[in-house]
Design a protein around this motif. Structure first.
Motif, PDB file in Angstrom:
ATOM      1  N   ASP A 230      -5.799  -5.044  -5.243  1.00  0.00           N
ATOM      2  CA  ASP A 230      -4.973  -5.664  -4.214  1.00  0.00           C
ATOM      3  C   ASP A 230      -5.071  -7.186  -4.224  1.00  0.00           C
ATOM      4  O   ASP A 230      -4.295  -7.875  -3.548  1.00  0.00           O
ATOM      5  CB  ASP A 230      -5.330  -5.131  -2.827  1.00  0.00           C
ATOM      6  CG  ASP A 230      -6.811  -5.286  -2.509  1.00  0.00           C
ATOM      7  OD1 ASP A 230      -7.481  -6.092  -3.181  1.00  0.00           O
ATOM      8  OD2 ASP A 230      -7.300  -4.599  -1.592  1.00  0.00           O
ATOM      9  N   THR A 231      -6.033  -7.727  -4.968  1.00  0.00           N
ATOM     10  CA  THR A 231      -6.216  -9.178  -5.050  1.00  0.00           C
ATOM     11  C   THR A 231      -6.571  -9.563  -6.477  1.00  0.00           C
ATOM     12  O   THR A 231      -7.359  -8.874  -7.134  1.00  0.00           O
ATOM     13  CB  THR A 231      -7.330  -9.663  -4.109  1.00  0.00           C
ATOM     14  OG1 THR A 231      -7.070  -9.212  -2.781  1.00  0.00           O
ATOM     15  CG2 THR A 231      -7.427 -11.183  -4.109  1.00  0.00           C
ATOM     16  N   PHE A 261      -5.043 -14.491  -5.075  1.00  0.00           N
ATOM     17  CA  PHE A 261      -3.593 -14.297  -5.062  1.00  0.00           C
ATOM     18  C   PHE A 261      -3.312 -12.850  -4.694  1.00  0.00           C
ATOM     19  O   PHE A 261      -3.803 -11.923  -5.347  1.00  0.00           O
ATOM     20  CB  PHE A 261      -2.989 -14.621  -6.430  1.00  0.00           C
ATOM     21  CG  PHE A 261      -1.507 -14.397  -6.490  1.00  0.00           C
ATOM     22  CD1 PHE A 261      -0.634 -15.308  -5.936  1.00  0.00           C
ATOM     23  CD2 PHE A 261      -0.985 -13.259  -7.097  1.00  0.00           C
ATOM     24  CE1 PHE A 261       0.738 -15.105  -5.982  1.00  0.00           C
ATOM     25  CE2 PHE A 261       0.380 -13.046  -7.136  1.00  0.00           C
ATOM     26  CZ  PHE A 261       1.245 -13.968  -6.588  1.00  0.00           C
ATOM     27  N   ARG A 262      -2.525 -12.656  -3.637  1.00  0.00           N
ATOM     28  CA  ARG A 262      -2.171 -11.321  -3.170  1.00  0.00           C
ATOM     29  C   ARG A 262      -0.659 -11.189  -3.090  1.00  0.00           C
ATOM     30  O   ARG A 262       0.063 -12.175  -2.882  1.00  0.00           O
ATOM     31  CB  ARG A 262      -2.782 -11.042  -1.781  1.00  0.00           C
ATOM     32  CG  ARG A 262      -4.302 -11.123  -1.757  1.00  0.00           C
ATOM     33  CD  ARG A 262      -4.834 -10.892  -0.352  1.00  0.00           C
ATOM     34  NE  ARG A 262      -6.294 -11.016  -0.324  1.00  0.00           N
ATOM     35  CZ  ARG A 262      -6.938 -12.146  -0.106  1.00  0.00           C
ATOM     36  NH1 ARG A 262      -6.249 -13.270   0.088  1.00  0.00           N
ATOM     37  NH2 ARG A 262      -8.256 -12.176  -0.085  1.00  0.00           N
ATOM     38  N   LYS A 263      -0.177  -9.975  -3.208  1.00  0.00           N
ATOM     39  CA  LYS A 263       1.253  -9.724  -3.224  1.00  0.00           C
ATOM     40  C   LYS A 263       1.919 -10.161  -1.928  1.00  0.00           C
ATOM     41  O   LYS A 263       3.037 -10.687  -1.923  1.00  0.00           O
ATOM     42  CB  LYS A 263       1.506  -8.229  -3.464  1.00  0.00           C
ATOM     43  CG  LYS A 263       2.970  -7.872  -3.600  1.00  0.00           C
ATOM     44  CD  LYS A 263       3.142  -6.398  -3.899  1.00  0.00           C
ATOM     45  CE  LYS A 263       4.619  -6.036  -4.036  1.00  0.00           C
ATOM     46  NZ  LYS A 263       4.815  -4.598  -4.338  1.00  0.00           N
ATOM     47  N   GLU A 264       1.223  -9.996  -0.801  1.00  0.00           N
ATOM     48  CA  GLU A 264       1.837 -10.313   0.480  1.00  0.00           C
ATOM     49  C   GLU A 264       1.736 -11.793   0.836  1.00  0.00           C
ATOM     50  O   GLU A 264       2.257 -12.232   1.873  1.00  0.00           O
ATOM     51  CB  GLU A 264       1.199  -9.488   1.601  1.00  0.00           C
ATOM     52  CG  GLU A 264      -0.273  -9.826   1.889  1.00  0.00           C
ATOM     53  CD  GLU A 264      -1.236  -9.000   1.038  1.00  0.00           C
ATOM     54  OE1 GLU A 264      -2.433  -8.978   1.382  1.00  0.00           O
ATOM     55  OE2 GLU A 264      -0.770  -8.400   0.045  1.00  0.00           O
ATOM     56  N   ASN A 265       1.078 -12.604   0.003  1.00  0.00           N
ATOM     57  CA  ASN A 265       0.932 -14.025   0.300  1.00  0.00           C
ATOM     58  C   ASN A 265       2.295 -14.713   0.345  1.00  0.00           C
ATOM     59  O   ASN A 265       3.092 -14.598  -0.591  1.00  0.00           O
ATOM     60  CB  ASN A 265       0.050 -14.709  -0.744  1.00  0.00           C
ATOM     61  CG  ASN A 265      -1.418 -14.389  -0.544  1.00  0.00           C
ATOM     62  OD1 ASN A 265      -1.775 -13.655   0.370  1.00  0.00           O
ATOM     63  ND2 ASN A 265      -2.255 -14.940  -1.394  1.00  0.00           N
ATOM     64  N   GLU A 266       2.571 -15.412   1.426  1.00  0.00           N
ATOM     65  CA  GLU A 266       3.799 -16.183   1.518  1.00  0.00           C
ATOM     66  C   GLU A 266       3.577 -17.642   1.148  1.00  0.00           C
ATOM     67  O   GLU A 266       4.517 -18.355   0.800  1.00  0.00           O
ATOM     68  CB  GLU A 266       4.364 -16.091   2.941  1.00  0.00           C
ATOM     69  CG  GLU A 266       4.777 -14.676   3.338  1.00  0.00           C
ATOM     70  CD  GLU A 266       5.357 -14.621   4.733  1.00  0.00           C
ATOM     71  OE1 GLU A 266       5.406 -15.700   5.397  1.00  0.00           O
ATOM     72  OE2 GLU A 266       5.784 -13.529   5.165  1.00  0.00           O
TER      73      GLU A 266
END
Length: 405
Positions: A230-231, A261-266
């Motif tokens: 996930d990260t 870095f995560r997928k949901e990071n805006e």
């Protein structure tokens, strides 16, 4: 499980070593060793309260054949030796920094180096990669010197259990490599890592760059997956020298480590506490040399350094390496630094806040050849401690010795 993996890996390396010693009669051993003593007074005491600490390292290479090398590096750092007496048991931190087995395979226009390793291996930020594959003299800053091994200060370590493949080309002074390794740096999971590297050494330009990612392999938080990622953590760093050790030059080290870095990071997450910056113009005159350094470093980096103890600052070093006293050659120099505790380059936007907590330090040093090694003495004087009437803790005496055999 981690302990069992380490034991198995050490047994594998030991088996390789035994096989090599049986197969080849001309085994050759070489290495480095060093020790340093720091004498000072306890900074928390109002009177004179002496403290004595020892740092030492040993780094060896066993040449099993022309194309098979076994390397090892070990370091030791003691607690205060005076409080409990040096003749009684004293706490000490012993660390196996590196165990590696390297196979060299010559090809038509290149040489391929394949290795299996445990521990810290050719970390980025150190010049050990350049020294190993190109045979050059050290190019790292004097500020980065450490007595906890040859690697010295690093931007980020290639740490764990893994393999590496480095190709050095014959037509050009260029090397490229890849590292794949596993470690347990995350609290709850193993981390899979891979890094790529490029380096070159020309007459007036030296460059070493590496970048990689780490992916924690989570297995406890997802019921419908064997492994979930996930990260992803990314990192990168470089050493660059414009000029060389015999000319006026510019040395730069820069990098970042473990940026998530995560997928949901805006938005992009950046922690300046993990950024590493050192800019050092080097001036060479006929009778002396001068290095001017500006730096912003992680706290865990400065904790391993000899002279610098704060994360942000600047230093001026003036030295000569051709001082003769009674037909014996000496290196004599002096450092002068202003440093700021707990600050980073981002705090330069508010320059006035830097002086909330700062230190001014001076350190003359003297080094000379002694038997087959080098003996170095340095006296650190924290001028700000003297101003604040902390006379006893203002002085630290360093005496160290390194040798090659």
């Amino acid at each position: 499980m981690e302990h069992d993996m380490k034991n198995k890996s050490i047994k594998i390396l030991a088996a390789f070593w035994l096989a090599g010693t049986l197969c080849y009669a001309d085994v050759f051993f070489s290495g480095f060793a060093g020790a340093k003593a720091d004498a000072t007074s306890d900074k928390t005491s109002s009177g004179f309260d002496p403290r004595l600490y020892i740092q030492s390292f040993f780094s060896g290479q066993l040449t099993l054949s022309e194309n098979i090398l076994l390397r090892g590096e070990f370091s030791l750092q003691t607690a205060d030796l005076i409080e409990n007496s040096i003749f009684k048991a004293t706490q000490a931190a012993f660390q196996i920094d590196e165990l590696s087995l390297l196979f060299r395979q010559p090809a038509l226009n290149a040489v391929n180096y394949e290795s299996v390793f445990i521990g810290t291996y050719e970390p980025i930020g150190s010049d050990i990669f350049l020294r190993r594959y190109f045979g050059i003299q050290p190019v790292a800053s004097h500020l980065m010197e450490s007595w906890l091994g040859l690697a010295g200060s690093v931007i980020y370590p290639v740490f764990g259990m893994g393999v590496a493949d480095v190709v050095k080309f014959s037509a050009q002074p260029i090397a490229a490599g890849i590292y794949v390794y596993l470690n347990h740096e995350a609290e709850e999971s193993y981390v899979f890592n891979t890094d790529a590297r490029f380096a070159c050494v020309y007459r007036f330009f030296t460059f070493d760059f590496a970048a990689g990612i780490g992916a924690p392999l989570n297995s406890n938080h997802k019921d419908d997956a064997f492994i979930a990622i996930d990260t992803v953590y990314w990192r990168g760093g470089m050493n660059m020298l414009i000029g060389n050790n015999y000319t006026t030059a510019l040395f730069v080290q820069a990098g970042v480590s473990e940026i998530p870095f995560r997928k949901e990071n805006e938005v992009f997450e950046f922690d300046e506490q993990k950024a590493y910056i050192l800019i050092e113009p080097r001036f060479k005159a006929k009778g002396f040399q001068m290095n001017i350094s500006a730096f912003s470093l992680p706290q865990e980096t400065v904790d391993k350094m000899i002279f610098i103890g704060d994360t942000l600052g600047a230093n001026i070093e003036v030295f000569t390496d051709n001082l003769y006293i009674k037909n014996k050659i000496f290196t004599f120099g002096i450092n002068g630094a202003i440093t700021f505790s707990g600050k980073t380059f981002m705090d330069l936007q508010d320059a006035a806040s830097l002086f909330d907590k700062y230190a001014i330090v001076s350190a003359p040093y003297l080094a000379t050849g002694f038997y087959s090694g080098e003996l170095r003495t340095m006296l650190q004087v924290r001028l700000t401690d003297i101003i604040e009437n902390k006379i006893y803790s203002a002085f630290t005496l360093n005496i160290g010795y390194k040798t090659q055999f």
